[in-house]
Design an enzyme around this catalytic site. Structure first.
Site, PDB file in Angstrom:
ATOM      1  N   GLY A  91       0.795  -1.219   0.000  1.00  0.00           N
ATOM      2  CA  GLY A  91       0.000   0.000   0.000  1.00  0.00           C
ATOM      3  C   GLY A  91       0.829   1.270   0.000  1.00  0.00           C
ATOM      4  O   GLY A  91       2.063   1.243  -0.008  1.00  0.00           O
ATOM      5  N   ILE A  92       0.150   2.409   0.004  1.00  0.00           N
ATOM      6  CA  ILE A  92       0.832   3.699  -0.011  1.00  0.00           C
ATOM      7  C   ILE A  92       1.730   3.838   1.222  1.00  0.00           C
ATOM      8  O   ILE A  92       2.923   4.153   1.109  1.00  0.00           O
ATOM      9  CB  ILE A  92      -0.181   4.863  -0.052  1.00  0.00           C
ATOM     10  CG1 ILE A  92      -0.959   4.858  -1.359  1.00  0.00           C
ATOM     11  CG2 ILE A  92       0.532   6.204   0.115  1.00  0.00           C
ATOM     12  CD1 ILE A  92      -2.026   5.926  -1.427  1.00  0.00           C
TER      13      ILE A  92
ATOM     14  N   ASP B 178      -3.004 -14.238   4.594  1.00  0.00           N
ATOM     15  CA  ASP B 178      -4.283 -13.551   4.527  1.00  0.00           C
ATOM     16  C   ASP B 178      -4.609 -13.030   5.919  1.00  0.00           C
ATOM     17  O   ASP B 178      -4.834 -13.812   6.860  1.00  0.00           O
ATOM     18  CB  ASP B 178      -5.364 -14.527   4.049  1.00  0.00           C
ATOM     19  CG  ASP B 178      -6.731 -13.864   3.912  1.00  0.00           C
ATOM     20  OD1 ASP B 178      -6.879 -12.694   4.299  1.00  0.00           O
ATOM     21  OD2 ASP B 178      -7.665 -14.549   3.436  1.00  0.00           O
TER      22      ASP B 178
ATOM     23  N   TYR C 267     -11.362   1.799  14.474  1.00  0.00           N
ATOM     24  CA  TYR C 267     -10.082   2.287  14.985  1.00  0.00           C
ATOM     25  C   TYR C 267      -9.967   2.024  16.485  1.00  0.00           C
ATOM     26  O   TYR C 267      -8.890   1.662  16.987  1.00  0.00           O
ATOM     27  CB  TYR C 267      -9.926   3.783  14.723  1.00  0.00           C
ATOM     28  CG  TYR C 267      -9.600   4.170  13.302  1.00  0.00           C
ATOM     29  CD1 TYR C 267      -9.104   3.253  12.386  1.00  0.00           C
ATOM     30  CD2 TYR C 267      -9.773   5.483  12.879  1.00  0.00           C
ATOM     31  CE1 TYR C 267      -8.799   3.629  11.094  1.00  0.00           C
ATOM     32  CE2 TYR C 267      -9.465   5.872  11.589  1.00  0.00           C
ATOM     33  CZ  TYR C 267      -8.994   4.940  10.696  1.00  0.00           C
ATOM     34  OH  TYR C 267      -8.681   5.321   9.411  1.00  0.00           O
TER      35      TYR C 267
ATOM     36  N   LYS D 179     -10.514   9.597  11.369  1.00  0.00           N
ATOM     37  CA  LYS D 179     -11.864   9.125  11.727  1.00  0.00           C
ATOM     38  C   LYS D 179     -11.924   8.771  13.212  1.00  0.00           C
ATOM     39  O   LYS D 179     -13.011   8.556  13.749  1.00  0.00           O
ATOM     40  CB  LYS D 179     -12.272   7.944  10.842  1.00  0.00           C
ATOM     41  CG  LYS D 179     -12.646   8.345   9.422  1.00  0.00           C
ATOM     42  CD  LYS D 179     -13.308   7.223   8.648  1.00  0.00           C
ATOM     43  CE  LYS D 179     -12.368   6.087   8.333  1.00  0.00           C
ATOM     44  NZ  LYS D 179     -11.270   6.491   7.441  1.00  0.00           N
TER      45      LYS D 179
END
Length: 380
Positions: A39-40, A75, A171, A139
């Site tokens: 990912g980023i 996974d 979160y 968030k």
């Protein structure tokens, strides 16, 4: 319309994008596991760890081409897969940068809280863990997708010691699983609450930089202006973003700084921008006319409905290397950020008082990043 061969707004050559990033020398025997290495955030972290001389293993379902990290396949949603893939790994530092979006917040909690719990249930008993870093986001202060921006929100700039909102939030579930595992297995932890993360990755579900660059290319090809898709509040208000390399440095700093142990941090670039000033700069840089917001938002998911055919034309015309528009542009995520009807930015004083000095110019970093995407023929 023809594509300009160079950007029409040159960047100031005398000013860098960011303050110098220190080399975070690995502690003796350090072995970092990056969860979400494709990912980023994860890919930026892998690059910094490898450059600093760490032993790095990246956890993802498939290897990342060109990555300097060792690869382990697992996974995250399967406890059995994690046990099979990680049973003998023995990392000293773990950086969790991955999450999986679900249809409801209850499912987000079950899946994403479960991923943290199951991961640390495998690694904790191995006895090698020294520190675990968890990347979340703002968030934490704004609420989850189902209750986003509702109710009595904390004032901006958001402070890390704000009370949790009285709603379910994955979160919070992730943090609680981290805290429980740290108490059980004796490692330190850090939480890194980033804002919209800007960085280099392909196929990421939340990539504003490539999304806006793809949007500009499509609009330029069609002879249309770059219409700001969001709200007037976002257009006029101040906002901050998080550079992926800055986020990576912040995680390494916290993982190697005793004073930062067992602490939650906001991590943003350190400057503030307004889209009404940044949007015309971005449009000019990409050779398309800028247009501000309308009375009602014009979401990209609506503006770009059916744009796959135009993208196919652009792929052929410009020799782009990614034929699938959905792997370059995530309209829904950029719509969510730009469509907010409240001011959103975070305070980073806690990090600064503990000695972290990271800083990025959001505008310069964003413009140079879209230049990189264009140079790599990912966007026109």
């Amino acid at each position: 319309m023809s594509t300009p061969t160079t950007s029409s707004t040159p960047l100031p050559g005398a000013l860098p994008d960011r303050a110098p990033t220190p080399v975070r020398t690995p502690p003796e025997g350090a072995h970092a596991l990056v969860v979400g290495a494709s990912g980023i955030s994860g890919s930026a972290l892998v690059r910094q760890l490898a450059a600093a001389g760490w032993r790095v293993t990246g956890l993802s379902r498939s290897p990342v081409p060109g990555s300097p990290a060792e690869h382990v396949a697992a996974d995250l949603r399967s406890a059995d897969s994690l046990r099979e893939g990680l049973s003998e790994l023995g990392p000293t530092h773990v950086f969790i940068t991955a999450w999986s979006r679900q249809e409801t917040e209850a499912e987000n909690i079950r899946v994403n809280g479960g991923m943290v719990r199951d991961l640390l249930a495998v690694l904790g008993p191995q006895g090698t863990l020294r520190h675990v870093a968890l990347v979340t986001g703002l968030k934490h202060y704004l609420g989850p997708f189902e209750a986003y921006g509702r109710g009595d929100l904390p004032d901006t700039p958001f402070l890390e010691d704000a009370e949790r909102l009285p709603v379910e939030n994955f979160y919070y579930a992730q943090e609680d699983e981290l805290f429980a595992a740290a108490a059980a297995h004796g490692f330190t932890w850090s939480v890194h609450r980033s804002h919209t993360v800007i960085g280099h990755a392909v196929g990421n579900a939340m990539n504003m930089a490539s999304t806006l660059a793809a949007y500009a290319g499509i609009q330029r090809h069609l002879g249309r202006p770059l219409v700001f898709p969001g709200s007037r509040e976002q257009w006029d208000g101040v906002v901050d973003l998080t550079d992926a390399d800055l986020l990576a440095d912040h995680q390494l700093w916290a993982a190697t700084t005793p004073a930062a142990a067992d602490t939650a941090f906001n991590v943003v670039d350190g400057d503030l921008v307004r889209w009404r000033r940044l949007w015309p700069r971005l449009a000019e840089h990409l050779g398309v006319e800028a247009q501000g917001p309308s009375d009602e938002p014009q979401p990209l998911e609506q503006q770009m409905a059916g744009a796959e055919g135009v993208w196919a034309d652009l792929v052929a015309e410009h020799g782009l290397v990614e034929p699938e528009l959905a792997r370059v542009a995530s309209w829904w995520h950029t719509d969510a950020d730009l469509g907010r009807e409240m001011e959103v930015f975070a305070d980073v004083t806690r990090s600064r008082l503990l000695g972290w000095t990271g800083f990025v110019s959001t505008e310069r970093a964003l413009l140079r990043l879209v230049d990189r995407y264009r140079a790599e023929h990912l966007v026109p």
